[in-house]
Design a protein around this motif. Sequence first.
Motif, short mmCIF file in Angstrom:
data_model
loop_
_atom_site.label_atom_id
_atom_site.label_comp_id
_atom_site.label_asym_id
_atom_site.label_seq_id
_atom_site.Cartn_x
_atom_site.Cartn_y
_atom_site.Cartn_z
N GLN A 147 0.82 -1.21 0.00
CA GLN A 147 0.00 0.00 0.00
C GLN A 147 0.86 1.26 0.00
OE1 GLN A 147 -2.52 -0.84 3.39
NE2 GLN A 147 -4.16 -1.59 2.06
N GLU A 148 1.97 1.23 0.73
CA GLU A 148 2.88 2.38 0.73
C GLU A 148 3.44 2.63 -0.67
OE1 GLU A 148 5.89 1.46 3.58
OE2 GLU A 148 4.59 1.81 5.29
N GLY A 149 3.71 1.55 -1.39
CA GLY A 149 4.32 1.69 -2.70
C GLY A 149 3.35 1.94 -3.83
N ASN A 150 2.10 1.52 -3.69
CA ASN A 150 1.15 1.66 -4.80
C ASN A 150 -0.28 1.67 -4.25
OD1 ASN A 150 -0.20 1.61 -7.23
ND2 ASN A 150 1.05 0.00 -8.12
N ALA A 198 -6.94 0.11 0.47
CA ALA A 198 -8.12 -0.60 0.95
C ALA A 198 -9.32 -0.40 0.02
CB ALA A 198 -8.46 -0.15 2.37
N ASP A 199 -9.54 0.84 -0.42
CA ASP A 199 -10.69 1.10 -1.30
C ASP A 199 -10.55 0.38 -2.62
OD1 ASP A 199 -11.89 2.70 0.61
OD2 ASP A 199 -11.01 4.56 -0.19
N SER A 200 -9.35 0.37 -3.18
CA SER A 200 -9.10 -0.32 -4.45
C SER A 200 -9.31 -1.83 -4.30
CB SER A 200 -7.68 -0.06 -4.95
OG SER A 200 -7.49 1.31 -5.19
N LEU A 201 -8.78 -2.39 -3.24
CA LEU A 201 -8.93 -3.83 -3.02
C LEU A 201 -10.39 -4.22 -2.83
CD1 LEU A 201 -5.89 -4.54 -0.67
CD2 LEU A 201 -6.10 -5.13 -3.09
N MET A 202 -11.15 -3.38 -2.12
CA MET A 202 -12.55 -3.70 -1.87
C MET A 202 -13.39 -3.67 -3.14
SD MET A 202 -12.74 -4.63 1.20
CE MET A 202 -14.48 -4.77 1.39
N GLN A 203 -12.93 -2.97 -4.16
CA GLN A 203 -13.66 -2.91 -5.43
C GLN A 203 -13.35 -4.09 -6.35
OE1 GLN A 203 -16.08 -0.70 -5.90
NE2 GLN A 203 -15.57 -0.06 -3.83
N MET A 239 -13.02 -9.49 -3.98
CA MET A 239 -13.63 -9.07 -2.72
C MET A 239 -15.15 -8.97 -2.83
SD MET A 239 -11.22 -8.92 -0.56
CE MET A 239 -11.89 -8.03 0.82
N GLN A 240 -15.64 -8.64 -4.00
CA GLN A 240 -17.08 -8.47 -4.19
C GLN A 240 -17.81 -9.81 -4.21
OE1 GLN A 240 -18.73 -5.46 -4.52
NE2 GLN A 240 -16.80 -4.54 -3.94
#
Length: 111
Positions: free
Chosen positions: A17-20, A26-31, A35-36
């Motif tokens: 997450q620090e790098g990209n 978290a928001d990107s992963l949840m989309q 995850m869906q």
Amino acid sequence: YAARDAWVAAAIIERLQEGNEEVFGADSLMQMDFMQNQTTMKDMDKRVREKKILKDELKALKNNQRDDSSVRSKKQDEERKRELYELMSKLKGDQPPTFPEDVFKLPFYTI
């Protein structure tokens, strides 16, 4: 071991997450589709129970094969083993997400 594995996973996610943040935030992963469309705990439990029954049958079948040497029986057993393996493969758990290689390349990550 579970606590150690969870700690390592958390440390890796933090570094990603620090790098990209755009990809691993978290928001990107949840989309993500991964995850869906998670399997519910109820379905996962059912799947595990069904797989256990199949594994037990497979184990008994293998044990019986050692005791019975008839050709006819072995042919039937081999066919049933194939069926059991196929059924078990359909009960596999959710696969982890995949990412394209370029999200792990510089400039995001340096040691």
